[in-house]
Design a protein around this motif. Sequence first.
Motif, mmCIF file in Angstrom:
data_model
loop_
_atom_site.group_PDB
_atom_site.id
_atom_site.type_symbol
_atom_site.label_atom_id
_atom_site.label_comp_id
_atom_site.label_asym_id
_atom_site.label_seq_id
_atom_site.Cartn_x
_atom_site.Cartn_y
_atom_site.Cartn_z
ATOM 1 N N ILE A 73 25.775 -3.058 -14.335
ATOM 2 C CA ILE A 73 25.425 -2.318 -15.549
ATOM 3 C C ILE A 73 24.212 -1.453 -15.218
ATOM 4 C CG2 ILE A 73 24.596 -2.489 -17.922
ATOM 5 C CD1 ILE A 73 26.027 -5.222 -18.087
ATOM 6 N N PRO A 74 24.306 -0.139 -15.384
ATOM 7 C CA PRO A 74 23.138 0.710 -15.134
ATOM 8 C C PRO A 74 22.006 0.387 -16.121
ATOM 9 C CG PRO A 74 25.155 2.019 -15.257
ATOM 10 C CD PRO A 74 25.499 0.641 -15.732
ATOM 11 N N ILE A 75 20.783 0.337 -15.616
ATOM 12 C CA ILE A 75 19.639 0.125 -16.509
ATOM 13 C C ILE A 75 19.589 1.300 -17.472
ATOM 14 C CG2 ILE A 75 17.113 0.013 -16.628
ATOM 15 C CD1 ILE A 75 17.210 -1.727 -14.128
ATOM 16 N N GLY A 76 19.493 0.977 -18.756
ATOM 17 C CA GLY A 76 19.486 1.986 -19.809
ATOM 18 C C GLY A 76 20.836 2.128 -20.499
ATOM 19 N N LYS A 77 21.887 1.487 -19.961
ATOM 20 C CA LYS A 77 23.226 1.592 -20.545
ATOM 21 C C LYS A 77 23.619 0.276 -21.207
ATOM 22 C CE LYS A 77 23.935 5.691 -18.852
ATOM 23 N NZ LYS A 77 23.896 6.870 -19.666
ATOM 24 N N GLY A 78 24.280 0.363 -22.344
ATOM 25 C CA GLY A 78 24.734 -0.829 -23.040
ATOM 26 C C GLY A 78 23.569 -1.646 -23.572
ATOM 27 N N VAL A 79 23.891 -2.800 -24.130
ATOM 28 C CA VAL A 79 22.859 -3.661 -24.717
ATOM 29 C C VAL A 79 21.981 -4.248 -23.613
ATOM 30 C CG1 VAL A 79 22.423 -5.651 -26.204
ATOM 31 C CG2 VAL A 79 24.406 -4.182 -26.665
ATOM 32 N N CYS A 80 22.603 -4.722 -22.530
ATOM 33 C CA CYS A 80 21.815 -5.304 -21.430
ATOM 34 C C CYS A 80 20.897 -4.264 -20.789
ATOM 35 C CB CYS A 80 22.743 -5.894 -20.373
ATOM 36 S SG CYS A 80 23.568 -7.399 -20.887
ATOM 37 N N GLY A 81 21.455 -3.094 -20.510
ATOM 38 C CA GLY A 81 20.667 -2.038 -19.889
ATOM 39 C C GLY A 81 19.538 -1.549 -20.772
ATOM 40 N N THR A 82 19.765 -1.530 -22.082
ATOM 41 C CA THR A 82 18.722 -1.130 -23.037
ATOM 42 C C THR A 82 17.595 -2.156 -23.062
ATOM 43 O OG1 THR A 82 20.316 0.104 -24.366
ATOM 44 C CG2 THR A 82 18.257 -0.562 -25.461
ATOM 45 N N ALA A 83 17.959 -3.443 -23.084
ATOM 46 C CA ALA A 83 16.940 -4.503 -23.057
ATOM 47 C C ALA A 83 16.120 -4.415 -21.772
ATOM 48 C CB ALA A 83 17.602 -5.875 -23.168
ATOM 49 N N ALA A 84 16.794 -4.132 -20.661
ATOM 50 C CA ALA A 84 16.105 -4.022 -19.376
ATOM 51 C C ALA A 84 15.166 -2.814 -19.351
ATOM 52 C CB ALA A 84 17.117 -3.921 -18.241
ATOM 53 N N LEU A 85 15.659 -1.681 -19.816
ATOM 54 C CA LEU A 85 14.855 -0.459 -19.810
ATOM 55 C C LEU A 85 13.615 -0.591 -20.685
ATOM 56 C CD1 LEU A 85 14.604 2.551 -18.948
ATOM 57 C CD2 LEU A 85 15.867 3.115 -21.041
ATOM 58 N N ASN A 86 13.811 -1.110 -21.892
ATOM 59 C CA ASN A 86 12.716 -1.213 -22.861
ATOM 60 C C ASN A 86 11.911 -2.499 -22.736
ATOM 61 O OD1 ASN A 86 13.551 1.249 -23.940
ATOM 62 N ND2 ASN A 86 14.916 0.260 -25.400
ATOM 63 N N ARG A 87 12.463 -3.446 -21.970
ATOM 64 C CA ARG A 87 11.824 -4.754 -21.818
ATOM 65 C C ARG A 87 11.573 -5.415 -23.161
ATOM 66 N NH1 ARG A 87 8.251 -4.335 -16.358
ATOM 67 N NH2 ARG A 87 9.769 -3.077 -15.246
ATOM 68 N N THR A 88 12.552 -5.279 -24.039
ATOM 69 C CA THR A 88 12.483 -5.893 -25.364
ATOM 70 C C THR A 88 13.800 -6.593 -25.669
ATOM 71 O OG1 THR A 88 13.266 -3.866 -26.434
ATOM 72 C CG2 THR A 88 10.872 -4.182 -26.299
ATOM 73 N N THR A 89 13.706 -7.653 -26.445
ATOM 74 C CA THR A 89 14.903 -8.366 -26.880
ATOM 75 C C THR A 89 15.741 -7.453 -27.756
ATOM 76 O OG1 THR A 89 13.827 -10.517 -26.749
ATOM 77 C CG2 THR A 89 15.709 -10.337 -28.251
ATOM 78 N N GLN A 90 17.034 -7.480 -27.513
ATOM 79 C CA GLN A 90 17.994 -6.713 -28.309
ATOM 80 C C GLN A 90 18.883 -7.703 -29.058
ATOM 81 O OE1 GLN A 90 18.135 -3.078 -28.197
ATOM 82 N NE2 GLN A 90 16.164 -3.622 -27.291
ATOM 83 N N ILE A 91 18.879 -7.601 -30.383
ATOM 84 C CA ILE A 91 19.767 -8.406 -31.219
ATOM 85 C C ILE A 91 20.702 -7.427 -31.898
ATOM 86 C CG2 ILE A 91 19.954 -9.989 -33.181
ATOM 87 C CD1 ILE A 91 17.073 -10.935 -32.497
ATOM 88 N N VAL A 92 21.987 -7.523 -31.560
ATOM 89 C CA VAL A 92 22.979 -6.576 -32.063
ATOM 90 C C VAL A 92 23.964 -7.339 -32.947
ATOM 91 C CG1 VAL A 92 24.720 -4.878 -31.451
ATOM 92 C CG2 VAL A 92 22.679 -5.145 -30.021
ATOM 93 N N ALA A 93 23.915 -7.051 -34.237
ATOM 94 C CA ALA A 93 24.762 -7.745 -35.211
ATOM 95 C C ALA A 93 26.237 -7.432 -35.020
ATOM 96 C CB ALA A 93 24.325 -7.391 -36.630
#
Length: 156
Positions: A73-93
């Motif tokens: 998964i490219p960093i910055g792509k998808g939920v995992c990549g977004t969490a990695a890029l921003n270094r923040t927890t992503q909670i997607v309902a």
Amino acid sequence: MSIDNEKTDFYHSLTKQAQALIGDERNLVANLANLSALLFMSLDDVNWVGFYLVDENELVLGPFQGKPACIRIPIGKGVCGTAALNRTTQIVADVHQFEGHIACDAASQSEIVIPILSGRRLIGVLDIDSPIVERFDSVDGLGLQQIVDVLQETIC
């Protein structure tokens, strides 16, 4: 006792189990494998629990429980990549409402992703999927962060 208090108590107990399971072990792969198994068997209504690890500008599949998954998964792509890029927890309902969501399993409806850090260095992410919309909330985020904190303490 409220549902939030019950969940908080559940995660407190789960964190203690994670601490006992990891102990003084420093091997990252062994710890990720055991934590993914612990979380998969302990959490209700989840269909995938695993880790992605940083490899240059990508996240690469690590130990997990569930169906086969996306390998890179490219960093910055998808939920995992977004969490990695921003270094923040992503909670997607509802993952279908997340622009750029990467569907590794069509059954997944909601997702939570928590970055794993060693100091300021990104190591990877914890990724958990559910077949239920709105499965995860802020209490899950805080509880799972405690478990990631246990893991982070073992990373040199």
